[in-house]
Write an enzyme that holds these catalytic residues in place. Structure first.
Site, mmCIF file in Angstrom:
data_model
loop_
_atom_site.group_PDB
_atom_site.id
_atom_site.type_symbol
_atom_site.label_atom_id
_atom_site.label_comp_id
_atom_site.label_asym_id
_atom_site.label_seq_id
_atom_site.Cartn_x
_atom_site.Cartn_y
_atom_site.Cartn_z
ATOM 1 N N LYS A 189 -23.787 -10.231 -16.711
ATOM 2 C CA LYS A 189 -22.430 -10.306 -16.196
ATOM 3 C C LYS A 189 -21.918 -8.935 -15.754
ATOM 4 C CE LYS A 189 -20.990 -14.371 -18.804
ATOM 5 N NZ LYS A 189 -20.044 -14.905 -19.796
ATOM 6 N N ASP B 154 -29.604 -15.066 -18.121
ATOM 7 C CA ASP B 154 -28.300 -14.431 -18.285
ATOM 8 C C ASP B 154 -28.333 -13.367 -19.384
ATOM 9 O OD1 ASP B 154 -27.039 -15.812 -16.292
ATOM 10 O OD2 ASP B 154 -26.261 -17.386 -17.586
ATOM 11 N N MET C 213 -14.804 -17.291 -25.507
ATOM 12 C CA MET C 213 -14.462 -16.109 -24.700
ATOM 13 C C MET C 213 -13.004 -15.708 -24.868
ATOM 14 S SD MET C 213 -16.576 -17.175 -21.243
ATOM 15 C CE MET C 213 -15.988 -18.875 -21.251
#
Length: 503
Positions: A59, A37, A171
């Protein structure tokens, strides 16, 4: 018989590469394919085998979760060992559970390797214990980046506001103003202590504390951006007292390392332990010399030499790699005495259980000749000088002035490194650094060829140059630049001392 593939869902930890588990490191070394990631520290990919397939899943790309699942399944069915490397812990807001379900449905074997989550690591590095007997005995974790279209994950702020103990919000930076106002509106005291921790556990970590009512404005004023998390509760009051990571002497300093990747690890580790944000941009790399026969001839004549002279740790490593391809016994080295240019080279020789007989006090190559002469006359002595191709001629000339017979043998050739490891060079060109360190004249020359060093210094006027000694300083001054630091002890440890003094 075709081997049966398997997928390992591995937690990469919160950012600091040294927080990877031993099991995670072992699997990365064995993997046929690694799918990682965007938030994974790319330094961890150094564990991978050269032939391993490396796939980035950021992402901000168009790679969907379904595509990721298919990549894992396809490779495992082909008999490959796949590591799915995920930031933090695979099962904490990482969709690891969904990936495991997909593997089960496809009848693909899998294992989960837990990782250190930023939930606990980032507050720890910022001096905030999530529980403390004087404040609370529980903590709650939720995401501030909810999907309004997904009823299963909708947040109920009226309930969250009433939960006792510490709260950790992942987040939540982009919508910080929204969820803090919602918590206050649902009864959580506006004066509740809150801290934001950005880039937790990395050298560039920074944090700020305020209250539920003030934190959004404070974070905006200090330009906090993801990745970051928030901690809410009275434990935040301990931050000023316990914030060890951001109080290290080089905390937040962006320091570029330009020596070869082969020689970089120890230097990088020491700087990281002092809190620096280390940027590895090797300017040079070693390749085979143009004429390999010279070294072959030297190997065959080892017993005829009175001295073997090494001028760098890299030269020691290359020499013994080639030596043990031909010989199996260190005694085949013969009875020659050994000289080294400095303590780094001497330390590398000691790893092979070899004693250094001569080393100059000021670690300048040409002064090795004087150090050797102090051990006895070297007139008519046969000396094998083992170093890089096209190295400075000062040392062999100095030896010849003492009457020595010198074979200047090239172990490797230094050329420019052009690969951008993990996008570090791109990041550097966009944001600059506090320091660029140089450990040889060749690192200066090749770094300049690649990046235009004077141009960079004009673009980032606050950036400073640090050099390991006079020869390196000479290369910098040839570009009409002046180093801000020149190590008094011509070693990386000496360079660190000067960086600490100037930072």
């Amino acid at each position: 018989m075709k081997s049966k593939g398997i997928v390992y869902l591995v937690g990469a930890g919160p950012g600091d590469a040294e927080l990877l588990t031993l099991r995670g490191a072992e699997l990365l070394r064995r993997a046929d394919a690694i799918i990682y990631d965007r938030l994974v520290n790319p330094v961890l990919l150094c564990f991978a085998r050269p032939e391993a397939e490396i796939i980035s899943r950021g992402k901000r790309t168009e790679v969907s979760q379904d595509t990721i699942n298919e990549m894992m399944i396809t490779r495992a069915r082909a008999g490959k060992m796949v590591v799915r490397l995920k930031g933090g812990d695979p099962y904490i807001f990482g969709r690891g559970g969904e990936e495991a379900e997909a593997l089960v449905a496809a009848k693909v074997s899998f294992e989960v390797v837990p990782g250190v989550s930023s939930v606990v690591a980032a507050p720890n590095y910022a001096g905030i214990p999530l529980t403390h007997r004087d404040f609370c005995s529980s903590f709650t974790v939720f995401t501030g980046h909810e999907n309004a279209e997904d009823a299963k994950t909708n947040l109920h702020y009226e309930q969250i506001a009433k939960i006792p103990g510490t709260k950790v919000v992942l987040m939540g930076t982009e919508k910080l103003g929204e969820w803090t106002k919602s918590l206050i509106a649902h009864g959580m005291p506006a004066e509740t202590p809150v801290a934001i921790v950005q880039s937790g556990t990395l050298g560039r970590q920074k944090s700020v504390s305020g209250t539920l009512a003030t934190i959004a404005a404070l974070a905006k004023g200090k330009k906090f951006t993801p990745p970051a998390l928030a901690v809410l509760g009275d434990v935040v009051k301990l931050r000023d007292k316990l914030n060890w990571a951001e109080n290290r002497p080089l905390s937040g300093k962006r320091i570029v390392l330009t020596r070869s990747r082969m020689q970089m690890a120890r230097f990088a580790k020491k700087l990281s332990e002092l809190g620096a944000d280390v940027m590895e941009i090797p300017a040079v790399k070693g390749v085979d010399p143009d004429n390999k026969n010279d070294f072959v001839d030297a190997l065959l004549a080892l017993n005829s030499y009175d001295w073997l002279v090494f001028t760098s740790p890299n030269g020691v490593v290359v020499f013994f790699d080639l030596f043990f391809r031909r010989f199996k016994d260190l005694r085949d080295l013969g009875g020659a005495r050994i000289a080294a240019v400095g303590p780094g080279t001497a330390a590398k020789l000691r790893e092979f259980h070899l004693q250094v007989d001569a080393m100059p006090k000021d670690y300048i190559g040409k002064n090795i000749a004087s150090a050797m002469a102090k051990e006895g006359s070297i007139e008519n002595s046969k000396i094998c000088l083992l170093r890089a191709q096209n190295a400075n001629r000062d040392l062999p000339l100095a030896l010849e002035e003492f009457g020595a017979i010198v074979d200047d043998v090239a172990l490797y050739k230094t050329i420019q490194e052009t690969e951008d490891f993990f996008g570090t060079a791109k990041n550097f060109l966009e944001h600059g650094a506090d320091w660029i360190t140089f450990t040889s004249g060749s690192t200066v020359e090749f770094f300049h060829q690649r990046f235009d060093l004077p141009g960079l210094m004009r673009k980032f006027p606050g950036m400073k140059l640090a050099v390991i000694g006079p020869e390196t300083a000479k290369a910098v001054r040839a570009l009409k630049l002046e180093p801000a630091v020149e190590a008094k002890e011509h070693t990386t440890d000496g360079l660190i001392v000067e960086l600490l003094r100037k930072s």
